[in-house]
Design a protein around this motif. Structure first.
Motif, PDB file in Angstrom:
ATOM      1  N   ASN A 298       0.945  -1.328   0.102  1.00 48.15           N
ATOM      2  CA  ASN A 298       0.067  -0.108  -0.078  1.00 48.15           C
ATOM      3  C   ASN A 298       0.978   1.098  -0.129  1.00 48.15           C
ATOM      4  N   TRP A 299       1.988   1.284   0.860  1.00 48.30           N
ATOM      5  CA  TRP A 299       2.677   2.431   1.043  1.00 48.30           C
ATOM      6  C   TRP A 299       3.333   3.114  -0.648  1.00 48.30           C
ATOM      7  N   PRO A 300       4.122   2.209  -1.279  1.00 52.90           N
ATOM      8  CA  PRO A 300       4.455   2.673  -2.520  1.00 52.90           C
ATOM      9  C   PRO A 300       3.540   2.919  -3.774  1.00 52.90           C
ATOM     10  N   LEU A 301       2.151   2.017  -3.460  1.00 50.41           N
ATOM     11  CA  LEU A 301       1.186   2.249  -4.429  1.00 50.41           C
ATOM     12  C   LEU A 301       0.735   3.770  -4.080  1.00 50.41           C
ATOM     13  N   GLY A 368       9.601   5.046   6.520  1.00 53.57           N
ATOM     14  CA  GLY A 368       8.193   4.475   7.294  1.00 53.57           C
ATOM     15  C   GLY A 368       8.373   3.214   7.101  1.00 53.57           C
ATOM     16  N   GLY A 369       6.939   2.477   7.533  1.00 48.72           N
ATOM     17  CA  GLY A 369       6.966   1.155   7.459  1.00 48.72           C
ATOM     18  C   GLY A 369       7.536   0.348   8.742  1.00 48.72           C
ATOM     19  N   SER A 370       8.318   0.897   9.343  1.00 45.41           N
ATOM     20  CA  SER A 370       8.418   0.407  10.763  1.00 45.41           C
ATOM     21  C   SER A 370       9.370   1.460  11.564  1.00 45.41           C
ATOM     22  N   ALA A 391       6.839   8.702   7.813  1.00 46.14           N
ATOM     23  CA  ALA A 391       5.302   8.205   7.349  1.00 46.14           C
ATOM     24  C   ALA A 391       4.923   6.963   8.022  1.00 46.14           C
ATOM     25  N   PHE A 392       3.975   6.929   8.498  1.00 49.22           N
ATOM     26  CA  PHE A 392       3.216   5.736   9.015  1.00 49.22           C
ATOM     27  C   PHE A 392       2.031   5.164   8.248  1.00 49.22           C
ATOM     28  N   GLN A 415       6.117   9.992  13.943  1.00 46.04           N
ATOM     29  CA  GLN A 415       5.945   9.298  12.773  1.00 46.04           C
ATOM     30  C   GLN A 415       5.078  10.097  11.641  1.00 46.04           C
ATOM     31  N   GLY A 416       4.615  10.985  12.020  1.00 40.69           N
ATOM     32  CA  GLY A 416       3.775  11.847  11.037  1.00 40.69           C
ATOM     33  C   GLY A 416       2.436  12.108  11.686  1.00 40.69           C
TER      34      GLY A 416
END
Ligand code: J2J
Length: 592
Positions: A298-301, A368-370, A391-392, A415-416
């Motif tokens: 989802n994140w890169p999309l 982000g992501g972790s 980013a989260f 984280q945002g």
């Protein structure tokens, strides 16, 4: 809405439409609008075609395969059958009954070049918005000619290539639903996605490893009619318009359960999430965003593909995040933005010290992501010479980014902040009561792009969502007075291995299938680079198994490599909670 999905209550839907968050626009129309506004701007730069690197000799001639067709054998089905019997090469020539109807790609619209920048022989392709738009129409028609209909599910397991992007926009235009798998998934996961969604097609890279995987999946599934290695194209046809309020795609949830959960996302709310990210990050036509993580997340999309296309910027795709691959691309393509997980950011920071590539086009990296440690956060800007933003987010919806105006003291320790003014967050204790401001609790989320339920999972939904529709993220957070979110841990039984999410129960079930495993528990142990690694705690039955043996056993069961435990601890019994459940907290403390 598609059967098996939970719609937003009408009062919320009405509110989101009235506020302009949900537009009467499909994902395919979003791309069409950009093509009309600025057709000759560069939209996409990516490895061409559908192989990881150089096209293998003969790949063009063998690129389209229809695996099975309901109700009767086609030439290509015979191909699969024969091959399955002999266990040899699985590829069949194009020009089967189904394939014959779909025209072959002409390549006229695009320029290709040899991957000068990367030093490999990757063929790169550049598409303008007009070219991408036209290609998506041709792909929609090609898929339709193959017999793929609106509402059909298609499991997409592609690497970061133009094929990935043209395929999904073709599917969006047709109203067929991509199910986003990751290149790392193997037969256990893919078979499940196919069966659970009733997928009729499965799209793979044209590589031996994936041909073998597809063969295995075909043996185990009942609904698949097509395995495609080539994205079919045909003369654009008039196709019915999908409903913007209906499901457009399925994302994979990070998961906590024995089997993965799928997240249905609609055209209008998912498009909004990308638009909201573009606005939060102030993207514009000059944005050149590099995606080097697998695009199916989802994140890169959203942050990569949707936000960049919304803004009319350029999306650059790399096959992987290694500096060897990405630094020459940053220099060559003038990349301005990218998203990285903390472990990769560390790698980039070390590689940047060599100073071999000019990274000065980078304006900002998003991590982000972790969880990014405060220590590492401080080093990012000096090491990479650009701004840091964190980013989260989650496949289920809610995501937060920093804003360009956020001061460094906020960017370094949080984280945002959610991207939409309509995002609702609650931070609650174990009894769902709001904790006092600034204290740690579980994050609950609701809003215009946060789903109300997983696909076909009513029992699980009753636990994973509150009655009034908040998603229980399983994340422990606290909120700063500014509203920024600080991640403090989690209550969910999941391991975050460098951004790859592992549902402990899923792996435990596989371990328990081993004859020498009586009890199994998977826990996370701290790791400097990945944030966490996985440790399998095992109470043996008879002779204790060794890690290589267990790893081979899991691979044999078709489990993705990132889920295979990094460590094994053999124990005589497990610590229990007062209620008699295995205490993962105590186990984690024992192995850390
Ligand atoms: C700590 N944990 C984080 C962070 C996600 C944007 C960014 C990421 C994702 C994503 C995404 C974290 N610090 N900065 O979809 O749109 C953990 C949380 C969360 C889970 C979701 C996006 N950013 N996480 O990572 O579906 O535990 O989405 O609930 O893969 O990742 O994972 P996923």
């Amino acid at each position: 809405m598609l059967d098996g999905c939970v719609p937003w209550p009408e009062e919320f839907a009405e509110r989101y439409r009235a506020a302009g968050y949900w537009k009467d626009e499909t994902l395919g129309e979003m791309l069409r609008a950009r093509a009309r506004e600025h057709g000759d701007r560069p939209a996409l730069v990516a490895p061409r075609g559908n192989t990881r690197r150089t096209a293998r000799p003969g790949a063009q001639a063998s690129d389209l395969e229809a695996g099975r067709e309901a109700g009767g054998a086609t030439g290509s089905e015979a191909g699969w059958e024969t091959e399955r019997q002999t266990g040899t090469e699985t590829r069949t020539e194009a020009g089967t009954k189904a394939g014959g109807e779909a025209e072959r790609e002409t390549g006229e619209q695009t320029r290709t070049e040899t991957g000068r920048q990367t030093g490999t022989e990757t063929a790169w392709e550049r598409l303008t918005y007009a070219e991408l738009d036209a290609r998506a129409d041709r792909v929609a028609a090609g898929l339709h000619a193959l017999g793929i209909a609106p509402g059909d599910r298609v499991v997409v397991q592609l690497t970061n290539t133009t094929a990935f992007v043209t395929l999904i926009f073709g599917l969006f235009r047709l109203g067929a639903l991509p199910v986003f798998a990751l290149p790392a998934h193997r037969s256990s996961e893919i078979t499940y996605f196919c069966e659970f969604t009733g997928a009729i097609a499965y799209v793979i890279p044209d590589e031996d490893e994936y041909h073998r995987l597809a063969e295995e999946v075909l043996r185990k599934t009942t609904t698949l009619e097509h395995v495609l290695t080539k994205i079919p194209e045909a003369e654009p046809a008039d196709l019915p318009r999908p409903d913007p309020a209906d499901v457009a795609l399925f994302l994979l949830s990070g998961g906590t359960t024995g089997v993965p959960k799928l997240v249905p996302r609609t055209h209008q709310e998912w498009a909004y999430s990308g638009r909201a990210v573009a606005e939060a990050c102030a993207y514009d036509g000059d944005t050149v965003h590099l995606v080097s993580l697998p695009l199916g997340h989802n994140w890169p999309l959203t942050h990569g593909l949707l936000a960049t296309f919304h803004a009319g910027g350029t999306l650059v795709l790399a096959d992987g995040p290694s500096p060897d691959e990405t630094f020459p691309l940053i220099e060559g393509e003038g990349v301005t933005e990218t998203g990285l997980v903390p472990g990769v950011a560390l790698l980039w920071m070390e590689a940047a010290e060599w100073g071999e590539h000019d990274l000065s086009s980078l304006r900002r990296v998003t991590i982000g992501g972790s969880k990014l440690s405060d220590e590492l956060a401080k080093r990012v800007e000096p090491a990479l010479g650009c701004r840091l933003q964190q980013a989260f987010g989650m496949a289920e919806g809610l995501c937060g980014f920093h804003r360009p105006e956020d001061p460094p003291e906020v960017v370094l320790v949080s984280q945002g902040i959610p991207v939409s003014p309509a995002d609702e967050m609650r931070v609650v204790d174990e009894d769902d009561r709001d904790v006092p401001p600034g204290e740690v609790g579980q994050l609950l989320a609701r809003g215009p792009y946060t789903v109300r339920g997983y696909y076909r999972s009513p029992a699980h939904n009753a636990q994973a969502f509150t009655r009034d529709g908040f998603y229980r993220t399983g994340d422990l957070v606290r909120l700063l007075p500014t509203g920024h979110v600080v991640f403090e841990g989690r209550v969910k039984d999941q391991i975050n291995r460098g951004g790859d999410k592992i549902a402990a129960e899923e792996v435990e079930n596989h371990l328990l299938a081993h004859p020498n495993v009586r009890q199994a528990a998977l826990v996370g142990v701290p790791d400097e680079v990945l944030g966490e690694r996985s440790c399998a705690c095992v109470v043996p039955r008879g002779e204790a198994p060794a890690l290589p043996e267990l790893a081979a056993f899991l691979r044999g069961r078709g489990v993705a490599a990132f889920k295979i435990p990094d460590r094994l601890e053999i124990m005589t019994d497990f610590p229990l909670t007062p209620l008699g459940k295995v205490s993962k907290k105590a186990l984690t403390a024992m192995v850390t």
